[in-house]
Design a protein around this motif. Structure first.
Motif, short mmCIF file in Angstrom:
data_model
loop_
_atom_site.label_atom_id
_atom_site.label_comp_id
_atom_site.label_asym_id
_atom_site.label_seq_id
_atom_site.Cartn_x
_atom_site.Cartn_y
_atom_site.Cartn_z
N LEU A 1 0.12 21.01 -13.84
CA LEU A 1 1.01 20.02 -13.20
C LEU A 1 0.34 18.65 -13.29
CD1 LEU A 1 2.03 21.98 -9.97
CD2 LEU A 1 3.14 21.98 -12.22
N LYS A 2 0.99 17.73 -13.98
CA LYS A 2 0.53 16.34 -14.03
C LYS A 2 1.27 15.55 -12.95
CE LYS A 2 -0.77 16.33 -18.90
NZ LYS A 2 -0.59 15.67 -20.22
N VAL A 3 0.48 14.98 -12.01
CA VAL A 3 1.06 14.28 -10.86
C VAL A 3 0.76 12.78 -11.02
CG1 VAL A 3 1.11 14.07 -8.36
CG2 VAL A 3 0.71 16.29 -9.44
N VAL A 4 1.79 11.99 -10.73
CA VAL A 4 1.69 10.52 -10.84
C VAL A 4 1.83 9.91 -9.44
CG1 VAL A 4 2.69 8.44 -11.85
CG2 VAL A 4 2.67 10.58 -13.16
N ALA A 5 0.89 8.95 -9.13
CA ALA A 5 0.99 8.18 -7.88
C ALA A 5 1.39 6.76 -8.24
CB ALA A 5 -0.34 8.19 -7.13
N ASN A 6 2.49 6.29 -7.66
CA ASN A 6 3.03 4.97 -8.00
C ASN A 6 2.98 4.05 -6.79
OD1 ASN A 6 4.07 5.33 -10.85
ND2 ASN A 6 5.19 6.98 -9.82
N SER A 7 2.75 2.73 -7.05
CA SER A 7 2.80 1.68 -6.03
C SER A 7 3.49 0.49 -6.66
CB SER A 7 1.38 1.30 -5.58
OG SER A 7 1.43 0.32 -4.57
N PRO A 8 4.20 -0.35 -5.87
CA PRO A 8 4.96 -1.46 -6.47
C PRO A 8 4.06 -2.38 -7.30
CG PRO A 8 5.59 -1.16 -4.19
CD PRO A 8 4.41 -0.26 -4.43
N LEU A 9 4.59 -2.73 -8.47
CA LEU A 9 3.95 -3.71 -9.36
C LEU A 9 2.55 -3.27 -9.78
CD1 LEU A 9 4.97 -7.02 -7.54
CD2 LEU A 9 6.16 -5.84 -9.40
N CYS A 10 2.28 -1.97 -9.81
CA CYS A 10 0.96 -1.49 -10.16
C CYS A 10 1.06 -0.44 -11.27
CB CYS A 10 0.27 -0.85 -8.96
SG CYS A 10 -0.68 -2.02 -8.00
N THR A 11 -0.02 -0.30 -12.00
CA THR A 11 -0.14 0.80 -12.96
C THR A 11 -0.32 2.10 -12.19
OG1 THR A 11 -1.17 -0.71 -14.53
CG2 THR A 11 -1.44 1.66 -14.91
N SER A 12 0.40 3.13 -12.58
CA SER A 12 0.35 4.39 -11.85
C SER A 12 -0.95 5.12 -12.10
CB SER A 12 1.54 5.29 -12.26
OG SER A 12 1.47 5.54 -13.67
N ALA A 13 -1.33 5.92 -11.10
CA ALA A 13 -2.52 6.76 -11.22
C ALA A 13 -2.08 8.20 -11.49
CB ALA A 13 -3.34 6.68 -9.95
N ALA B 1 0.81 -1.21 0.00
CA ALA B 1 0.00 0.00 0.00
C ALA B 1 0.85 1.27 0.00
CB ALA B 1 -0.93 0.00 1.20
N GLN B 2 2.17 1.13 -0.11
CA GLN B 2 3.03 2.31 -0.11
C GLN B 2 2.89 3.06 -1.43
OE1 GLN B 2 7.03 1.09 0.81
NE2 GLN B 2 6.55 0.62 2.95
N ILE B 3 2.69 4.38 -1.34
CA ILE B 3 2.47 5.22 -2.53
C ILE B 3 3.56 6.31 -2.56
CG2 ILE B 3 0.88 6.81 -3.68
CD1 ILE B 3 -1.40 5.37 -2.28
N THR B 4 4.09 6.54 -3.75
CA THR B 4 5.04 7.65 -3.98
C THR B 4 4.47 8.58 -5.04
OG1 THR B 4 6.25 6.34 -5.62
CG2 THR B 4 7.03 6.24 -3.33
N PHE B 5 4.64 9.88 -4.79
CA PHE B 5 4.12 10.91 -5.70
C PHE B 5 5.29 11.53 -6.47
CE2 PHE B 5 1.21 10.60 -2.13
CZ PHE B 5 -0.03 10.58 -2.73
N SER B 6 4.99 11.88 -7.70
CA SER B 6 6.02 12.56 -8.53
C SER B 6 5.33 13.32 -9.65
CB SER B 6 7.01 11.54 -9.10
OG SER B 6 6.33 10.63 -9.97
N PHE B 7 6.06 14.29 -10.20
CA PHE B 7 5.55 15.00 -11.38
C PHE B 7 5.80 14.17 -12.61
CE2 PHE B 7 6.39 19.04 -8.85
CZ PHE B 7 5.04 19.27 -8.61
N SER B 8 4.89 14.27 -13.54
CA SER B 8 5.08 13.60 -14.82
C SER B 8 6.19 14.30 -15.60
CB SER B 8 3.77 13.62 -15.62
OG SER B 8 3.99 13.18 -16.93
N PRO B 9 6.98 13.58 -16.33
CA PRO B 9 8.02 14.24 -17.16
C PRO B 9 7.43 15.19 -18.20
CG PRO B 9 8.42 11.88 -16.97
CD PRO B 9 7.05 12.14 -16.41
N GLN B 10 6.14 15.15 -18.42
CA GLN B 10 5.52 15.96 -19.47
C GLN B 10 5.27 17.40 -19.03
OE1 GLN B 10 1.98 13.87 -20.60
NE2 GLN B 10 3.09 12.03 -21.29
N ILE B 11 5.51 17.75 -17.75
CA ILE B 11 5.27 19.14 -17.33
C ILE B 11 6.42 20.02 -17.87
CG2 ILE B 11 4.04 18.37 -15.28
CD1 ILE B 11 6.45 19.21 -13.61
N SER B 12 6.17 21.34 -17.89
CA SER B 12 7.16 22.29 -18.49
C SER B 12 8.36 22.44 -17.58
CB SER B 12 6.49 23.65 -18.71
OG SER B 12 6.12 24.23 -17.47
#
Length: 834
Positions: free
Chosen positions: A298-310, A255-266
């Protein structure tokens, strides 16, 4: 010879070949009463008998019979021989030659031990993605101290709801998955593992299956995450811009989630903004001072192990200082965490925060709440500040989180923008009691059930959260019922008997985890269904009835009540009949009586032994048989039958020399009736009343004897008319016979050709003890009595005269004495004459 001496002989007996090579084997079951006979040595050897060591058994020295001396417990005698027979060896001396023989007593197992679990609580963890049909070993198996078939244990599950099954392969026991599992839907499964041995004894253990998490869920952004944000043209590094939230339904690392910006932002956005990978907080990465408006997506991505990001998107507006819109400064008046107000539910209306509007032109703008914030109110103070309060007590179960939107409007009331969203989180308190799905449950179970059989599962829910919403169950006045406090599964701990009690009312309490706890209850009605386990019952195992042999057909003989403790068809007695054939009786089932169906004759059969069977209407039917004895009472329906003489023409010669009182002949008669009806008396009826007969008859025995010595006038033929009566009431029955007696000196053949004429006068009733001789001599006896009376009067008069003279002539003693002596002499003579 004492026991010590006998033991000294054992080596010698073995040396000389006296010890028999083949052991004698005897068998007995365990747990029998002390003193039970298990066999006899007399079948194989002659006495005397001596057992060398009488532990557990003894021998009768004369008969050779073997008896137990204490109750035998196979499990205690042979604790290591679980699956084998328990053998106890002995030596015995037998026969006069003191032969030494070996005995082996085998103690057979009975099912006197129920299986048991060492651990009554079994816990098993399996992954939630376990495939259907996969198995997981259960090491906590039941044990049974019996042996053989009695120790063979079978398992089954109760309250599994179809998710699990049991697979048993020899000593291996597995829990199998029968239906798709999902930890996020139901994490813990509470099951009942039932173990049943070969003799139907059982034990249970609570089996808790916990589903372990697998990474089968991906993160999702919360709907409360903002989509727009505004930043003033002048800002310092680290100033918050927007707080994003995302959740993953899995547990732990999954259930661990990490947030990051998408590389597509300016590149400009990458320079201006920073996102915290753990918290999702977007803040300024540098100090900002701009003179023109800027808009950044700002496009934000939420990632979890072995999962498709949101992904989500936040639009950030940077306003120059010259065009700054009014802003809101918030001062919290209640407990808050991460800029969210934390408020216990059901609190009275109170101030939550103080809002202050900051704008370039004082008094040109105002604050209000959005239309969807009805649970809150905003009031302006004289100082120009705003008090944010609750408009009513808030309920956690209705809504646990609120987003209070504060709207900024211009002086004309035109809405400028949504100035701030204030989050209010409601804390749960234990204000809800558990509520059952039903207030009243009703279930049915058939009697004679197996112990620990599953009855039903009750469910109560609590709208509160965490420990306040955790429900535990309890039975009040549970009787033969038990409930699992976590799952609500109710079991029957013993076999039920409907005839003892057919309905149980149970009260189930549900308590939550609050302090003090909230409670709810439901009523469970258990209806015990009937089995045909009771045969019909008669009030007695042996009926006795008495009937007259003149009883009319279809008359009632007696009551034959029968009942059945079962219910419905099982308790309905459908047939009661006599098993004997060709008997003059039948059962009236409708009336419950025994009736006569034919004639009965006591002289042919004095009693009837009947077997009566009653059958109930169960499937299969049960029956009971009783014995019934019907005694036939006599009525006077048979005349006496004369056996001797055999004919009215029979004749007997009586010599004249026959002495008075001699028995001349005998009348012998029988009556087939019984009791007083067969009591026979005899009477001679004279042909003419004045006719004198020298013969008389005994009324009881029928003996005809001679009253007096025969005289010349008695010579010739005497025809005696004999009436033979029975003792029947009210009207006796009678028969007659002629007895012909010829008084003659010669013993010539007596011959009667014709039957004499029957006397015409009515025959008086017999006087059983009358002396017929007194009747024939009545006149002489009367004269004799009269003479004795006169003589007594004369003696009395003489005595009176003597006494008078004695008084008058007292002086003349001598003369008086002479007269007195003479008178006394005369008196003596008179007395002698008398």
């Amino acid at each position: 010879m004492n026991f010590t001496a006998i033991l000294q002989w054992v080596p010698l007996l073995a040396l000389f070949g006296k010890i028999q090579g083949q052991a004698l084997r005897f068998t007995t079951q365990e747990e029998q009463e002390v003193g039970i006979k298990i066999g006899s040595l007399s079948t194989y050897y002659s006495p005397p008998y001596q057992l060398l060591g009488e532990k557990y058994i003894r021998v009768d020295e004369s008969t050779g019979d073997l008896y137990t001396t204490e109750r035998l417990d196979r499990e205690a005698l042979c604790p290591s021989q679980i699956d084998n027979d328990c053998d106890i060896s002995y030596n015995a001396l037998v026969t006069p030659n003191l032969e030494l023989v070996q005995l082996v007593v085998t103690v057979k197992d009975i099912n006197d031990n129920a299986p048991y679990f060492v651990n009554s609580e079994i816990h098993l963890s399996i992954p939630e993605d376990a495939l259907i049909g996969s198995g997981f070993p259960l090491d906590d198996q039941a044990q049974d101290e019996d042996a053989g078939h009695n120790a063979m244990i079978r398992y089954h599950l109760e309250a599994s709801d179809g998710f699990f099954g049991i697979k048993q392969n020899g000593d291996q026991l597995e829990l199998t998955v029968e239906k798709e599992l999902d930890r996020e839907t139901l994490e813990n499964h509470f099951l009942i593992l039932v173990a049943v041995d070969g003799g139907s004894r059982s034990a249970t253990a609570n089996l808790t299956v916990t589903l372990t998490d697998v990474n089968d869920n991906c993160p999702e952004f919360d709907s409360s995450s903002p989509y727009n944000a505004t930043v003033p043209g002048i800002g310092t590094k680290g100033s918050p811009v927007a707080q994003l939230k995302a959740t993953d339904k899995d547990l732990g690392r999954n259930a661990q989630i990490t947030f990051s910006f998408s590389p597509q932002i300016s590149d400009r956005a990458k320079t201006l903004f920073h996102i915290d990978g753990h918290t999702g907080l977007i803040s300024l990465a540098v100090d900002v001072q701009v003179d023109t408006s800027e808009e950044h997506t700002l496009k934000v991505v939420a990632n979890s192990p072995l999962c498709t990001s949101a992904q989500t998107q936040v639009t950030v507006y940077i306003r120059p200082l010259a065009h700054l819109e009014p802003t809101i400064r918030i001062k919290f008046a209640r407990k808050h965490e991460n800029r969210a107000i934390v408020l216990p539910e059901n609190e009275p209306s109170d101030v939550l925060a103080i809002l202050e509007l900051e704008e370039s032109t004082a008094g040109s703008s105002s604050l209000s709440l959005a239309a969807d914030s009805l649970a809150f109110s905003l009031k302006r103070t004289q100082e120009g500040k705003y008090l944010l309060s609750t408009s009513k007590p808030l309920d956690y179960e209705t809504c646990s989180k609120y987003n209070v939107t504060v709207v900024i409007s211009d002086a004309q009331g035109k809405r400028l923008r949504e100035g701030e969203v204030i989050k209010v989180e409601i804390e749960d308190v234990n204000d809800n009691a558990p509520v059952f799905e039903q207030e009243h449950y009703e279930t049915k179970i058939t009697e004679n059930n197996k112990p620990w059989e599953f009855l039903l599962k009750v469910t109560a829910t609590d709208a509160d959260s965490q420990e306040f919403g955790t429900v535990r169950y309890e039975l009040l006045d549970s009787g033969p019922f038990r409930i699992n406090e976590e799952s609500g599964v109710i079991l029957v701990s013993e076999s039920l008997d409907r005839e003892q009690k057919d309905t149980y009312k149970l009260t189930v309490w549900a308590r939550d985890g609050g302090v003090p706890p909230q409670e709810g209850f439901a009523v469970v009605t258990v209806i015990v269904l009937d089995q045909n386990d009771n045969p019909p019952v008669f009030p007695t195992p042996h009926f006795s009835f008495f009937v007259s042999e003149s009883i009319p057909q279809l008359a009632k003989v007696g009551d034959v009540p029968v009942s059945d403790a079962d219910k419905g068809d099982n308790g309905r007695v459908v047939d009661v009949r006599i098993l004997n054939e060709n008997v003059p009786f039948a059962i009236d089932v409708a009336q419950g009586t025994l009736r006569s169906t034919g004639e009965v004759d006591r002289e042919k059969q004095g009693r009837y032994e009947l077997m009566v069977v009653a059958v109930d209407g169960g499937t299969p039917p049960l029956s009971t048989t009783v014995k019934m004895t019907v005694f036939v009472e006599d009525v006077n329906d048979n005349k006496p039958q004369v056996i001797l003489p055999s004919s009215n023409l029979s004749c007997l010669t009586v010599p004249p020399t026959t002495r008075a009182g001699s028995i001349v002949t005998k009348i012998y008669a029988i009556d087939e009736d019984s009791g007083i009806n067969s009591d026979i008396t005899y009477q001679i009826v004279p042909r003419q009343p004045s006719l004198h007969s020298p013969f008389q008859i005994d009324p009881r025995s029928g003996n005809i004897s001679l009253v007096q010595s025969l005289r010349g006038e008695d010579y010739g033929m005497h025809h005696l008319f004999i009436v033979v009566r029975d003792g029947g009431e009210p009207d006796p029955l009678q028969t007659t016979v002629w007895v012909n007696l010829l008084v003659n000196e010669t013993l010539e053949n007596c011959l009667v050709k014709d039957v004499p004429q029957t006397p015409t006068p009515q025959t008086p009733a017999p006087r059983l003890y009358a002396d017929l001789r007194c009747e024939s001599n009545a006149r002489p006896m009367f004269l004799c009595a009269l003479g004795l009376l006169l003589l007594s009067v004369c003696v009395l008069l003489t005595a009176v005269m003597v006494f008078v003279k004695h008084r008058c002539e007292r002086s003349k003693v001598n003369k008086e004495s002479m007269w007195e002596t003479k008178d006394l002499h005369e008196l003596n003579q008179l007395n002698h004459m008398e």
